[in-house]
Motif scaffolding. Structure first.
Motif, PDB file in Angstrom:
ATOM      1  N   ILE A 125       1.846   4.596   9.313  1.00 16.23           N
ATOM      2  CA  ILE A 125       0.512   3.758   9.541  1.00 16.23           C
ATOM      3  C   ILE A 125       0.835   2.404   9.756  1.00 16.23           C
ATOM      4  N   ILE A 126       0.123   1.874  10.878  1.00 16.63           N
ATOM      5  CA  ILE A 126       0.172   0.301  11.198  1.00 16.63           C
ATOM      6  C   ILE A 126      -0.897  -0.139  10.710  1.00 16.63           C
ATOM      7  N   VAL A 127      -1.018  -1.161   9.737  1.00 16.53           N
ATOM      8  CA  VAL A 127      -1.971  -2.051   9.201  1.00 16.53           C
ATOM      9  C   VAL A 127      -2.172  -3.071  10.115  1.00 16.53           C
ATOM     10  N   ASP A 128      -3.698  -3.089  10.506  1.00 15.76           N
ATOM     11  CA  ASP A 128      -4.382  -4.084  11.221  1.00 15.76           C
ATOM     12  C   ASP A 128      -5.787  -4.202  10.780  1.00 15.76           C
ATOM     13  N   LYS A 129      -6.527  -5.188  11.539  1.00 24.31           N
ATOM     14  CA  LYS A 129      -7.855  -5.642  11.090  1.00 24.31           C
ATOM     15  C   LYS A 129      -8.727  -4.536  10.857  1.00 24.31           C
ATOM     16  N   ASN A 130      -8.475  -3.336  11.809  1.00 25.67           N
ATOM     17  CA  ASN A 130      -9.488  -2.152  11.484  1.00 25.67           C
ATOM     18  C   ASN A 130      -8.835  -1.114  10.454  1.00 25.67           C
ATOM     19  N   SER A 131      -7.648  -0.852  10.479  1.00 23.72           N
ATOM     20  CA  SER A 131      -6.981   0.197   9.652  1.00 23.72           C
ATOM     21  C   SER A 131      -7.142  -0.117   8.118  1.00 23.72           C
ATOM     22  N   ILE A 132      -7.141  -1.624   7.865  1.00 23.06           N
ATOM     23  CA  ILE A 132      -7.187  -2.192   6.564  1.00 23.06           C
ATOM     24  C   ILE A 132      -8.567  -1.678   5.841  1.00 23.06           C
ATOM     25  N   LEU A 133      -9.485  -1.693   6.716  1.00 27.07           N
ATOM     26  CA  LEU A 133     -10.867  -1.210   6.003  1.00 27.07           C
ATOM     27  C   LEU A 133     -10.911   0.010   5.734  1.00 27.07           C
ATOM     28  N   GLU A 134     -10.126   0.901   6.137  1.00 23.01           N
ATOM     29  CA  GLU A 134     -10.168   2.263   5.873  1.00 23.01           C
ATOM     30  C   GLU A 134      -9.529   2.525   4.779  1.00 23.01           C
ATOM     31  N   ILE A 135      -8.831   1.795   4.102  1.00 23.96           N
ATOM     32  CA  ILE A 135      -7.843   2.052   2.756  1.00 23.96           C
ATOM     33  C   ILE A 135      -8.889   2.247   1.685  1.00 23.96           C
ATOM     34  N   LYS A 136      -8.678   3.358   0.838  1.00 25.45           N
ATOM     35  CA  LYS A 136      -9.642   3.402  -0.405  1.00 25.45           C
ATOM     36  C   LYS A 136      -8.803   3.022  -1.441  1.00 25.45           C
ATOM     37  N   MET A 137      -8.800   1.933  -2.291  1.00 24.18           N
ATOM     38  CA  MET A 137      -8.195   1.492  -3.355  1.00 24.18           C
ATOM     39  C   MET A 137      -9.031   2.097  -4.700  1.00 24.18           C
ATOM     40  N   PRO A 138      -7.976   2.977  -5.331  1.00 29.76           N
ATOM     41  CA  PRO A 138      -8.441   3.691  -6.550  1.00 29.76           C
ATOM     42  C   PRO A 138      -9.758   2.861  -7.310  1.00 29.76           C
ATOM     43  N   ALA A 139      -9.352   1.625  -7.701  1.00 31.77           N
ATOM     44  CA  ALA A 139     -10.206   0.875  -8.594  1.00 31.77           C
ATOM     45  C   ALA A 139     -11.439   0.405  -8.129  1.00 31.77           C
ATOM     46  N   LEU A 161       0.823  -1.192   0.010  1.00 31.79           N
ATOM     47  CA  LEU A 161       0.000  -0.122   0.001  1.00 31.79           C
ATOM     48  C   LEU A 161       0.855   1.332  -0.013  1.00 31.79           C
ATOM     49  N   TYR A 162       2.044   1.174   0.863  1.00 32.01           N
ATOM     50  CA  TYR A 162       2.795   2.418   0.851  1.00 32.01           C
ATOM     51  C   TYR A 162       3.820   2.440  -0.371  1.00 32.01           C
ATOM     52  N   LEU A 163       4.083   1.451  -1.250  1.00 31.63           N
ATOM     53  CA  LEU A 163       4.535   1.556  -2.473  1.00 31.63           C
ATOM     54  C   LEU A 163       3.571   2.201  -3.555  1.00 31.63           C
ATOM     55  N   ASN A 164       2.336   2.043  -3.189  1.00 29.31           N
ATOM     56  CA  ASN A 164       1.404   2.860  -4.154  1.00 29.31           C
ATOM     57  C   ASN A 164       0.972   4.198  -3.629  1.00 29.31           C
ATOM     58  N   GLY A 165       1.484   4.795  -2.678  1.00 24.50           N
ATOM     59  CA  GLY A 165       1.230   6.023  -2.066  1.00 24.50           C
ATOM     60  C   GLY A 165      -0.300   6.086  -1.597  1.00 24.50           C
ATOM     61  N   LEU A 166      -0.737   4.904  -1.030  1.00 28.82           N
ATOM     62  CA  LEU A 166      -1.966   4.904  -0.638  1.00 28.82           C
ATOM     63  C   LEU A 166      -2.126   4.849   0.911  1.00 28.82           C
ATOM     64  N   ILE A 167      -0.981   4.771   1.696  1.00 29.27           N
ATOM     65  CA  ILE A 167      -0.812   4.844   3.074  1.00 29.27           C
ATOM     66  C   ILE A 167       0.579   5.831   3.371  1.00 29.27           C
ATOM     67  N   GLU A 168       0.467   6.458   4.421  1.00 30.85           N
ATOM     68  CA  GLU A 168       1.996   6.901   4.909  1.00 30.85           C
ATOM     69  C   GLU A 168       2.783   6.084   5.391  1.00 30.85           C
ATOM     70  N   GLU A 169       3.996   6.266   5.721  1.00 32.42           N
ATOM     71  CA  GLU A 169       4.798   5.385   6.029  1.00 32.42           C
ATOM     72  C   GLU A 169       4.735   4.975   7.511  1.00 32.42           C
TER      73      GLU A 169
END
Lengths: 213, 433
Positions: free
Chosen positions: A173-187, A163-171
């Motif tokens: 950010i910790i990804v877990d079962k809650n934060s992963i649901l907040e990611i908005k994928m462009p597709a 997600l970081y390589l895609n610029g979708l999260i800042e460095e």
């Protein structure tokens, strides 16, 4: 005489009825057993828990655990980059970062890479609609030479790094079962469900046919 | 006389098959008689004392015995699958194409069936393998192979095609000089036998909100696809047999899902788990490689059907016609994920005139259908095309028409009309028209 005749007739009729009920029951019994084969055995909840690894976009079944971009970068460099390339764009295996298509401004060599490996035409970052799928697939199938060898924390960390390589999260950010649901994928916004459209047009055709009749 | 009976049906030398057969009958009924009357006038033949002296070696020695499992002739060893070189250089993600231009009829030998695997072929012990059904069901169930074999087993002849078949013609700006196997080798036809999945799902009992099933394989990558429940209750089977024998490992031994008419990736091999849900899971392949990118940038998911498609296999790309002109039979395959093939038209003049080809029996739903048309090649430069129409009225689009719908880099579900160009020397080449 008259009475005894009547009794005899009633007796015959009742035997006939009795026999026909028996035969109906027998038929019914046979029909039921032919329809239900019932050779499946009960599958226990503990067996289900052992095998049911699929993560759906609503996050149901996401496990405990967490991972950081830094942890992910370390794992990636050790276990992933030999197939996915230094920056997740070089291949030969699936392109993890950046855009879909023939050219990208950040990667002038892209067209040459595609010539060698056409699968690099598309990118996880721009084609996949949900971040949950990244976690799911890393955990079930990666790395290619040792699938299912990563633990939940490691799978979260690698998800974070992609997600970081895609610029979708800042460095940070910790990804877990809650934060992963907040990611908005462009597709996500761009997705069209061809099956839904097809089933709805079939329904309309059926409705029109019904109206005709 | 001959020119009168051989009726032309379209420009470029396409002939009417019926008149061709009739003229053939006329020949066969007159020639043997003439030959016979001549033979009676001939002197008695002088044969060698030893009849073996002029006959081939294999007629003079006892042959060898048959074996437990027969193999193709050693003289046909060059007929084999082709491995795509442009996938990552590991054997565990491999795409093998069937030699489609070397086959006749509609059945692909199991060992030559196309095969794509994303994480290798698992070595599964059948006695430990089980099929699980859980999720939105009344009773979660598991079935071992012994129990499954007691259910009714149905068989059907169906095609299976990878969504990415003919991808080079979908995305390459110039038509690549490739042969039929390289361009079209991810289509095959087999008789598949197995248990209608509806029996097993009904036995588990479906909850009212059940709509999708996540179907998963027992391979290293746990390949998974979300399949609409309505398809699974319609014509889906848990396939156990292919062409009369148990599935080959690369086709999913000991069992695979088989979905007639749908993209190959959805017919999950080595199937072991069905999770009934109310919505799709957006697994790796339905999120990425098996989605279609439209011209306006939108991304189409769950486009399962393989559209109506055809290809001339004889003659086809990179072949060399042996004679500079003369008689050839054009033959090929047509198929549709929507039902039966209704007709196939062939053109020998680049699409200006068309004639209907003969369809061989059987013409089955969601199956390969073999077509033929006689052709008298005049030795001119020619472009031959085939265009299939299915029973739902779907017609193969032109390449330009197909391209209009998709982004320039979208490569799945390509079903446009295929053109082969034949130059004056009889060399056959892949072209766009």
């Amino acid at each position: 005489m008259f009475m005894s005749n009547l009794i005899r007739q009633l007796y015959v009729v009742s035997i006939f009825l009795f026999l026909s009920i028996i035969s109906i029951n027998a038929c019914a019994g046979e029909t039921t057993s032919a329809l239900k084969i019932n050779l499946g055995q009960a599958l226990s909840q503990s067996e289900i828990n052992k095998y049911a690894i699929t993560i759906t976009p609503d996050g149901k079944h996401l496990p405990k655990g967490q991972g950081s971009v830094a942890q992910g970068r370390k794992l990636y460099n050790n276990q992933c980059q030999m197939c996915h390339g230094e920056n997740g764009i070089e291949g030969p295996a699936a392109r993890l970062a950046g855009t879909n298509g023939w050219i990208s401004f950040s990667d002038p060599l892209r067209i040459l890479r595609i010539k060698k490996y056409p699968v690099l035409l598309i990118s996880v970052g721009e084609l996949w609609p949900y971040a949950t799928t990244i976690f799911d697939y890393i955990r079930r199938a990666m790395p290619h030479y040792a699938p299912k060898s990563l633990n939940n924390d490691q799978a979260y960390a690698l998800t974070a790094y992609i997600l970081y390589l895609n610029g979708l999260i800042e460095e940070k950010i910790i990804v877990d079962k809650n934060s992963i649901l907040e990611i908005k994928m462009p597709a996500h916004e761009l997705s069209v469900d061809a099956w839904k459209e097809e089933s709805e047009s079939n329904k309309n055709i059926r409705k029109n046919n019904d109206n005709d009749q | 006389m001959k020119n009168k009976t051989l009726k032309s049906v379209a420009a470029g030398g396409l002939l009417d098959r019926r008149s061709f057969i009739l003229s053939g009958l006329a020949l066969s009924s007159t020639y043997p008689l003439a030959a016979l009357s001549q033979a009676t006038l001939e002197k008695p033949r002088s044969m060698p004392d030893n009849i073996g002296s002029e006959l081939p070696q294999w007629m003079k020695v006892p042959g060898y015995g048959a074996s437990e499992y027969g193999q193709p002739s050693g003289h046909e060893k060059h007929i084999k699958r082709y491995l795509e070189k442009n996938t990552p250089e590991t054997s565990i993600f491999s795409i093998w194409h069937t030699p489609i231009a070397n086959q006749r009829g509609i059945i692909t030998p199991s060992g030559l069936h196309f095969s794509v695997s994303h994480n290798g072929i698992p070595d599964i012990s059948p006695e430990k393998h089980q099929l699980m059904i859980h999720g939105l069901v009344d009773k979660p169930l598991k079935f071992d192979i012994e129990s499954l074999m007691r259910y009714p087993i149905v068989s059907n002849i169906n095609f299976l095609e990878c969504a990415g078949n003919t991808a080079p013609n979908a995305v390459s700006f110039n038509a690549l000089d490739q042969n039929c196997q390289e361009l079209f080798g991810q289509i095959s036809g087999s008789e598949w036998a197995g248990i209608p999945l509806k029996y097993l799902l009904q036995e588990a009992g479906l909850k009212p909100n059940a709509k999708w099933v996540i179907v998963e394989g027992a391979d290293g990558g746990s390949h998974a696809r979300s399949i609409p429940l309505s398809k699974l209750l319609d014509d889906a089977i848990i396939a156990m047999y292919q062409n009369g024998e148990r599935l080959r490992p690369e086709q999913g031994y000991p069992m695979r899902l088989f979905l007639p008419g749908w993209e190959g990736n959805a017919s999950v091999k080595w199937v072991h788990r069905l999770e009934v849900t109310d919505k799709p899971a957006f697994t790796k392949d339905e999120s990425g490689l098996y989605s279609d990118i439209l011209e306006d940038g939108r991304i189409e998911r769950f486009s399962f059907h393989m559209g109506v498609k055809s290809v001339i296999t004889h003659p086809s790309g990179k072949q060399q016609l042996p004679d500079k002109k003369g008689f050839y039979e054009i033959s090929g395959l047509a198929w549709s994920g929507h039902g039966k093939i209704k007709y196939v038209e062939v053109s020998a003049d680049g699409g200006l005139t068309w004639a209907k080809a003969h369809l061989d029996s059987p013409v089955l739903s969601k199956s390969l259908t073999r077509f033929h048309i006689p052709w008298q090649w005049q030795g001119h430069e020619s472009t031959i095309l085939s265009r299939a129409t299915d029973e739902q009225g779907n017609v193969q689009p032109t390449r330009d028409k197909w391209r209009e719908k998709y982004a320039s880099y979208s490569f799945n579900h390509y079903n446009a009309i295929q053109a082969w160009h034949i130059d004056r020397d009889g060399k056959v080449k892949n072209v766009y028209v």
